[in-house]
Design a protein around this motif. Sequence first.
Motif, PDB file in Angstrom:
ATOM      1  N   ARG A 294       0.818  -0.982   0.082  1.00  0.00           N
ATOM      2  CA  ARG A 294       0.222  -0.004   0.139  1.00  0.00           C
ATOM      3  C   ARG A 294       0.968   1.272  -0.092  1.00  0.00           C
ATOM      4  NH1 ARG A 294      -3.349  -1.384   3.678  1.00  0.00           N
ATOM      5  NH2 ARG A 294      -5.173  -1.864   2.531  1.00  0.00           N
ATOM      6  N   SER A 295       1.835   1.358   0.850  1.00  0.00           N
ATOM      7  CA  SER A 295       2.791   2.402   0.842  1.00  0.00           C
ATOM      8  C   SER A 295       3.313   2.484  -0.586  1.00  0.00           C
ATOM      9  CB  SER A 295       4.000   2.133   1.902  1.00  0.00           C
ATOM     10  OG  SER A 295       3.107   2.023   3.240  1.00  0.00           O
ATOM     11  N   ALA A 296       3.730   1.687  -1.128  1.00  0.00           N
ATOM     12  CA  ALA A 296       4.483   1.705  -2.489  1.00  0.00           C
ATOM     13  C   ALA A 296       3.535   2.211  -3.451  1.00  0.00           C
ATOM     14  CB  ALA A 296       5.116   0.288  -2.918  1.00  0.00           C
ATOM     15  N   ALA A 297       2.386   1.849  -3.513  1.00  0.00           N
ATOM     16  CA  ALA A 297       1.411   1.887  -4.702  1.00  0.00           C
ATOM     17  C   ALA A 297       1.075   3.446  -4.441  1.00  0.00           C
ATOM     18  CB  ALA A 297       0.288   0.991  -4.312  1.00  0.00           C
ATOM     19  N   TYR A 298       0.679   3.933  -3.317  1.00  0.00           N
ATOM     20  CA  TYR A 298       0.306   5.213  -3.237  1.00  0.00           C
ATOM     21  C   TYR A 298       1.453   6.381  -3.307  1.00  0.00           C
ATOM     22  CZ  TYR A 298      -4.483   4.179  -1.952  1.00  0.00           C
ATOM     23  OH  TYR A 298      -5.813   3.532  -2.152  1.00  0.00           O
ATOM     24  N   TYR A 299       2.545   5.873  -2.893  1.00  0.00           N
ATOM     25  CA  TYR A 299       3.662   6.961  -3.240  1.00  0.00           C
ATOM     26  C   TYR A 299       3.812   7.012  -4.890  1.00  0.00           C
ATOM     27  CZ  TYR A 299       8.320   8.343  -4.604  1.00  0.00           C
ATOM     28  OH  TYR A 299       9.253   9.072  -5.250  1.00  0.00           O
ATOM     29  N   ALA A 300       3.637   5.782  -5.638  1.00  0.00           N
ATOM     30  CA  ALA A 300       3.681   5.622  -6.890  1.00  0.00           C
ATOM     31  C   ALA A 300       2.457   6.521  -7.620  1.00  0.00           C
ATOM     32  CB  ALA A 300       3.677   4.302  -7.391  1.00  0.00           C
ATOM     33  N   ALA A 301       1.216   6.473  -6.927  1.00  0.00           N
ATOM     34  CA  ALA A 301       0.266   7.092  -7.500  1.00  0.00           C
ATOM     35  C   ALA A 301       0.336   8.686  -7.452  1.00  0.00           C
ATOM     36  CB  ALA A 301      -1.114   6.756  -6.649  1.00  0.00           C
ATOM     37  N   CYS A 302       1.073   9.258  -6.306  1.00  0.00           N
ATOM     38  CA  CYS A 302       1.502  10.558  -6.506  1.00  0.00           C
ATOM     39  C   CYS A 302       2.285  10.898  -7.280  1.00  0.00           C
ATOM     40  CB  CYS A 302       2.008  10.816  -4.928  1.00  0.00           C
ATOM     41  SG  CYS A 302       1.051  10.748  -3.628  1.00  0.00           S
ATOM     42  N   VAL A 303       3.472  10.017  -7.686  1.00  0.00           N
ATOM     43  CA  VAL A 303       4.155  10.191  -8.839  1.00  0.00           C
ATOM     44  C   VAL A 303       3.681  10.494 -10.444  1.00  0.00           C
ATOM     45  CG1 VAL A 303       6.386   9.672 -10.146  1.00  0.00           C
ATOM     46  CG2 VAL A 303       6.015   9.380  -7.651  1.00  0.00           C
ATOM     47  N   ALA A 304       2.510   9.382 -10.405  1.00  0.00           N
ATOM     48  CA  ALA A 304       1.732   9.412 -11.694  1.00  0.00           C
ATOM     49  C   ALA A 304       0.983  10.580 -11.656  1.00  0.00           C
ATOM     50  CB  ALA A 304       0.962   8.083 -11.517  1.00  0.00           C
ATOM     51  N   ALA A 314       9.284  17.929 -15.552  1.00  0.00           N
ATOM     52  CA  ALA A 314       9.495  16.985 -16.446  1.00  0.00           C
ATOM     53  C   ALA A 314      10.351  15.994 -15.828  1.00  0.00           C
ATOM     54  CB  ALA A 314      10.352  17.683 -17.407  1.00  0.00           C
ATOM     55  N   ALA A 315      11.209  16.094 -14.673  1.00  0.00           N
ATOM     56  CA  ALA A 315      11.833  15.455 -13.856  1.00  0.00           C
ATOM     57  C   ALA A 315      11.182  14.079 -13.179  1.00  0.00           C
ATOM     58  CB  ALA A 315      12.642  16.070 -12.841  1.00  0.00           C
ATOM     59  N   VAL A 316       9.778  14.419 -13.314  1.00  0.00           N
ATOM     60  CA  VAL A 316       8.817  13.462 -12.495  1.00  0.00           C
ATOM     61  C   VAL A 316       8.954  12.012 -13.656  1.00  0.00           C
ATOM     62  CG1 VAL A 316       6.410  12.881 -12.198  1.00  0.00           C
ATOM     63  CG2 VAL A 316       7.459  15.070 -11.266  1.00  0.00           C
ATOM     64  N   ALA A 317       8.978  12.512 -14.706  1.00  0.00           N
ATOM     65  CA  ALA A 317       8.915  11.398 -15.941  1.00  0.00           C
ATOM     66  C   ALA A 317      10.204  10.491 -15.528  1.00  0.00           C
ATOM     67  CB  ALA A 317       9.227  11.907 -17.039  1.00  0.00           C
ATOM     68  N   ARG A 318      11.217  10.878 -15.043  1.00  0.00           N
ATOM     69  CA  ARG A 318      12.305   9.971 -14.674  1.00  0.00           C
ATOM     70  C   ARG A 318      12.108   9.123 -13.460  1.00  0.00           C
ATOM     71  NH1 ARG A 318      15.200  14.397 -16.493  1.00  0.00           N
ATOM     72  NH2 ARG A 318      15.445  15.121 -14.118  1.00  0.00           N
ATOM     73  N   GLU A 319      11.341   9.757 -12.504  1.00  0.00           N
ATOM     74  CA  GLU A 319      10.936   8.971 -11.358  1.00  0.00           C
ATOM     75  C   GLU A 319       9.795   8.160 -11.589  1.00  0.00           C
ATOM     76  OE1 GLU A 319       9.836  10.302  -6.464  1.00  0.00           O
ATOM     77  OE2 GLU A 319      10.099  12.017  -8.267  1.00  0.00           O
ATOM     78  N   LEU A 320       9.121   8.233 -12.452  1.00  0.00           N
ATOM     79  CA  LEU A 320       7.706   7.375 -12.622  1.00  0.00           C
ATOM     80  C   LEU A 320       8.311   5.919 -12.993  1.00  0.00           C
ATOM     81  CD1 LEU A 320       4.661   7.528 -13.115  1.00  0.00           C
ATOM     82  CD2 LEU A 320       5.208   7.892 -15.543  1.00  0.00           C
ATOM     83  N   GLU A 321       9.228   5.596 -13.547  1.00  0.00           N
ATOM     84  CA  GLU A 321       9.451   4.353 -13.943  1.00  0.00           C
ATOM     85  C   GLU A 321      10.014   3.551 -12.365  1.00  0.00           C
ATOM     86  OE1 GLU A 321      12.273   1.741 -16.989  1.00  0.00           O
ATOM     87  OE2 GLU A 321      12.411   3.758 -16.901  1.00  0.00           O
ATOM     88  N   LEU A 322      10.824   4.341 -11.794  1.00  0.00           N
ATOM     89  CA  LEU A 322      11.491   3.549 -10.523  1.00  0.00           C
ATOM     90  C   LEU A 322      10.250   3.336  -9.555  1.00  0.00           C
ATOM     91  CD1 LEU A 322      14.612   5.734  -9.685  1.00  0.00           C
ATOM     92  CD2 LEU A 322      14.389   3.627 -10.969  1.00  0.00           C
ATOM     93  N   ALA A 323       9.195   4.447  -9.376  1.00  0.00           N
ATOM     94  CA  ALA A 323       7.830   4.044  -8.624  1.00  0.00           C
ATOM     95  C   ALA A 323       6.951   3.126  -9.167  1.00  0.00           C
ATOM     96  CB  ALA A 323       7.212   5.564  -8.439  1.00  0.00           C
ATOM     97  N   ALA A 324       6.944   3.171 -10.264  1.00  0.00           N
ATOM     98  CA  ALA A 324       5.973   1.981 -11.071  1.00  0.00           C
ATOM     99  C   ALA A 324       6.640   0.424 -10.922  1.00  0.00           C
ATOM    100  CB  ALA A 324       5.683   2.168 -12.456  1.00  0.00           C
ATOM    101  N   ALA A 325       7.902   0.641 -10.817  1.00  0.00           N
ATOM    102  CA  ALA A 325       8.597  -0.674 -10.858  1.00  0.00           C
ATOM    103  C   ALA A 325       8.582  -1.021  -9.070  1.00  0.00           C
ATOM    104  CB  ALA A 325      10.083  -0.697 -11.337  1.00  0.00           C
ATOM    105  N   THR A 326       8.910  -0.222  -8.445  1.00  0.00           N
ATOM    106  CA  THR A 326       8.576  -0.690  -6.746  1.00  0.00           C
ATOM    107  C   THR A 326       7.208  -1.147  -6.477  1.00  0.00           C
ATOM    108  OG1 THR A 326      10.316   0.843  -6.582  1.00  0.00           O
ATOM    109  CG2 THR A 326       9.075   0.096  -4.696  1.00  0.00           C
TER     110      THR A 326
END
Length: 390
Positions: A294-304, A314-326
């Motif tokens: 749940r923690s990983a999913a909602y952190y990734a949802a914030c990034v998305a 634009a820097a968020v696009a680079r973080e998106l892949e790490l958050a989605a994978a985690t």
Amino acid sequence: MEFAFTEEHLMIRDSAERFLAQVSDSHAVRAAMIRPDAHDPEVWQRIGQELYWPALMVPERFGGMGLGFVELAILLEQSGRYLLGSPLFATACLATPALLLGHNEAIQEHWLGSIAAGETRATLAFASVPGLDACSVKTVAEPRSGGWVLDGQYAQVIDGASADLLIVAARAPGTLGEQGISLFVLPGDTSRMIRKPLATLDQTRRLAHIELHQVQVSEAQQLCGPEQGWAVLRDTLLVATIGLAAEQTGGAQQALDLTLAYIGERRQFKRTIASFQAIKHRCADMMLQVECARSAAYYAACVAQERLDPAGDAAVARELELAAATAKIHASEAFFHCAAESIQLHGGVGFTWEYDPHLYFKRARAGEQLLGSPALHRERLAAHLLGEQA
């Protein structure tokens, strides 16, 4: 990033939970499983035209609610918890992000309004072979006067047989890798498009095989050209992966809840089996995995949510892949672990048709491979952290 549900978030969660407890209980799920499209059209009509869930992320200028991906993740967690069979995931997590990221005003005006009104079920078709990289896009878009001719196929398209709108990826002839990929919109009744439903392990979610045989498309049907096609497709798939992680988190939570309810009633040696220390340890491990997911999913949802914001960094696009994978790693493994433990802790009845754990086990196993396995996402994380190209 510190995250806490607001009062509005809690209202969304509680209303979704009450609704789904009524329309997607065990009997309703089993009834939907035998339908060709795996969902009750009356329930979907209520979702689209009374609750406005598909309109959640659609901007207000197109008739939507103008909320963010975090609010959608809350709904997805509850839909995963109740194994809701509906086109919500394909429409809200695949088609809508692609339309938003494509920034084609004319196509957005035409389709986002009908999606927001609950009138259009949509999905995304991209891979001719299993995979999430650009090389899996093999459908060819041959230029013709006033448009293109599409020829190719797509594997394992979510809700592909019943969608009213398909967003498809195709590449220019002779291009390789990330070059030459464009996205096009195809109505469900497009001529020379063949849609074949597939037999699936998870009967609550339908997949289809799509074939395009010399399908003609006009310039007005191009969502985005080759200069941004792969970037839009990549980020759309990452956003969908995060949505799937939220869904899996809800499924893991329900598998735990079913187990706790059963072991609290099942008696052995004149006491409930929930009182045994070994059982408590296994349930504690399940709860820990659910909370991590749940923690990983909602952190990734914030990034998305930041990525989908037109004014986002634009820097968020680079973080998106790490958050989605985690998120996908934690959620997939938590869901499968909890579903498997639920069957085990239900004892001899755990695998029988009358009980629900097997439904969650099938959803967990199928979702584990959908949009990339945990092993694939670990490779992506490792490649990024080691400075290699994923």
